[in-house]
Design a protein around this motif. Structure first.
Motif, PDB file in Angstrom:
ATOM      1  N   ILE A 201       0.914  -1.051   0.131  1.00 17.12           N
ATOM      2  CA  ILE A 201      -0.055   0.058  -0.196  1.00 17.12           C
ATOM      3  C   ILE A 201       0.839   1.214  -0.024  1.00 17.12           C
ATOM      4  N   LYS A 202       0.801   2.130  -1.049  1.00 20.41           N
ATOM      5  CA  LYS A 202       1.370   3.102  -1.026  1.00 20.41           C
ATOM      6  C   LYS A 202       0.474   4.349  -0.819  1.00 20.41           C
ATOM      7  N   GLN A 203       1.346   5.869  -0.124  1.00 18.45           N
ATOM      8  CA  GLN A 203       0.440   6.746   0.129  1.00 18.45           C
ATOM      9  C   GLN A 203       0.996   7.863  -0.768  1.00 18.45           C
ATOM     10  N   VAL A 204       0.153   8.599  -1.391  1.00 15.71           N
ATOM     11  CA  VAL A 204       0.085   9.809  -2.190  1.00 15.71           C
ATOM     12  C   VAL A 204      -0.772  10.807  -1.685  1.00 15.71           C
ATOM     13  N   GLY A 205      -0.276  11.901  -0.815  1.00 10.64           N
ATOM     14  CA  GLY A 205      -0.940  13.023  -0.226  1.00 10.64           C
ATOM     15  C   GLY A 205      -1.625  11.978   1.097  1.00 10.64           C
ATOM     16  N   LYS A 206      -3.048  12.477   1.166  1.00  4.27           N
ATOM     17  CA  LYS A 206      -3.465  11.753   2.179  1.00  4.27           C
ATOM     18  C   LYS A 206      -4.288  10.327   1.796  1.00  4.27           C
ATOM     19  N   GLN A 207      -4.150  10.110   0.517  1.00  6.62           N
ATOM     20  CA  GLN A 207      -4.842   8.787  -0.198  1.00  6.62           C
ATOM     21  C   GLN A 207      -3.942   7.559  -0.398  1.00  6.62           C
ATOM     22  N   PHE A 238       6.536   1.069   8.576  1.00  7.74           N
ATOM     23  CA  PHE A 238       5.805   2.245   7.792  1.00  7.74           C
ATOM     24  C   PHE A 238       6.427   2.998   6.986  1.00  7.74           C
ATOM     25  N   LYS A 239       7.725   3.188   6.978  1.00  8.95           N
ATOM     26  CA  LYS A 239       8.485   3.929   5.900  1.00  8.95           C
ATOM     27  C   LYS A 239       8.356   3.580   4.655  1.00  8.95           C
ATOM     28  N   ASN A 240       7.966   2.238   4.459  1.00 10.36           N
ATOM     29  CA  ASN A 240       7.933   1.770   3.107  1.00 10.36           C
ATOM     30  C   ASN A 240       6.255   1.384   2.689  1.00 10.36           C
ATOM     31  N   SER A 241       5.579   2.102   3.397  1.00  7.34           N
ATOM     32  CA  SER A 241       4.258   2.030   3.148  1.00  7.34           C
ATOM     33  C   SER A 241       3.510   3.290   3.658  1.00  7.34           C
TER      34      SER A 241
END
Length: 395
Positions: A201-207, A238-241
């Motif tokens: 799971i990857k984060q872009v902004g708050k999504q 968490f740094k990788n996700s």
């Protein structure tokens, strides 16, 4: 516990039937890494009614308007996740099967969680027991008028919410290598949702997004199976996700804070014939004279880890954070399930589903059989007629 059912089952049981049962249970799935018991538990109507009554008492506490205020200190500061909703989506209550002073079988609360359990696997397990051992329909693994169609519909409603299956994912650290992976896979088959490891799971902004066929697909809702205690020593993951403790545009099923609110922390607030005397250790004024009748449990642990069964004064005096421990009167399990060579102790987990804006519904159950000092699978590795199972309730 239903004598006629137990006698018939034991008379017709063979090792070959059990072996075939296990083959059927694991067909199309990876090998199950935990022990599955040789038998279901046949629950008589009187005990079923006590289980339901005990569950109702706990639900009443959770539905109190002040419940969040009562349990605010249950959430460790470092694991408090924002945007908590008004209710959990899952309730599970574990009851040891004991005998009361009148000599009747009765449930005693052992553990409770506002966190999912094997909501998919238990259907598959029950159906496979019925088929493999040719069981009649005078009992049911469902409660509260549920059947497979009604249960599956509610499970879908709870987990998907208002979203499409591709917008919802079951998440754990390394999901498909967890001991409960078979439940994840059965749930995926039922609902069509994704199974994602945290790092997928990857984060872009708050999504939040996952990748499929080279495209990023936004996640709207996470069916959370991640227990923070499991990653407490490895938060670098968490740094990788993504870090769940920040503001995110995501719906949680169920929100992580409920894992702490509905837990051992809740038990001192319950006053019931079905709940053993339980006190926060920092509120124990004097050590009981009959300390051998108590057990010491850490609030923030899972699967029985850290529990001190044979407590002494030195154990209590050695606890540096007594506010994070409970002292609980021991529960004496009754070896009420007759195996081929003696009685076996049993535990029943009542499993509720709580759709957004609706009432909690008692739907299904999970059972565990034990000959060891504790109920958990890890404490019964060298025995037979023990392990995970399900209760078939007298209608």
């Amino acid at each position: 516990m239903i004598p006629a059912q137990r006698q018939k089952y034991n008379q017709e049981f063979t090792a070959e039937k059990y072996e075939k049962f296990m083959q059927e249970l694991q067909a199309d799935y990876p090998e199950i890494p935990f022990r599955v018991a040789e038998t279901p538990i046949f629950i008589p109507k009187a005990l079923k009614e006590k289980l339901i009554a005990a569950g109702n008492e706990i639900v009443s506490l959770i539905k109190q308007p002040n419940f969040k205020a009562l349990t605010q200190n249950a959430i460790p500061a470092q694991w408090n996740v924002p945007n908590e909703n008004d209710q959990p989506h899952f309730l599970t209550f574990d009851f040891g099967i004991c005998k009361n002073e009148a000599g009747e079988l009765t449930p005693m609360l052992i553990e409770m969680q506002g966190f999912p359990s094997l909501y998919g696997f238990q259907i598959h397990l029950a159906n496979t027991y019925r088929e493999s051992f040719d069981l009649d329909n005078t009992t049911s693994h469902y409660l509260n008028g549920f059947d497979e169609e009604k249960y599956t519909g509610l499970l879908k409603k709870v987990i998907l919410g208002k979203h499409q299956p591709h917008e919802v994912a079951l998440m754990d650290v390394d999901a498909l290598n967890q001991k409960t992976a078979i439940d994840f896979l059965v749930t995926q088959k039922m609902l069509g949702i994704k199974i994602l490891a945290l790092e997928e799971i990857k984060q872009v902004g708050k999504q939040l997004f996952y990748e499929e066929n080279g495209k990023l697909i936004q996640l709207k809702r996470i069916y959370n199976r991640l227990i923070f205690d499991e990653v407490a020593e490895n938060t670098a993951i968490f740094k990788n996700s993504f870090d769940p403790r920040q503001e995110l545009d995501i719906e949680w099923v169920t929100h992580p804070n409920w894992f702490y609110r509905i837990s051992k922390y809740t038990m001192p607030f319950l006053d019931s014939e079905f709940v053993p005397e339980t006190r926060f250790l920092n509120q124990v004024d004097s050590i009981p004279a009959d300390l051998e009748n108590y057990v010491l449990k850490p609030l923030f642990s899972f699967a029985g880890m850290g529990v001190i069964i044979d407590v002494n004064e030195a154990d209590i005096k050695g606890i540096k954070d007594p506010e994070n421990w409970i002292l609980q009167r021991k529960v004496s399990y009754e070896p009420a399930v007759q195996s081929l060579d003696g009685g076996v102790k049993a535990e029943i987990r009542l499993m509720y589903l709580w759709a957004d804006g609706e009432e909690p519904q008692l739907c299904i159950n999970l059972g565990r059989l034990s000959r060891g000092k504790m109920i958990g699978v890890r404490y019964n590795a060298d025995f037979d007629w023990v392990g995970g199972t399900i209760g078939f309730m007298e209608q």
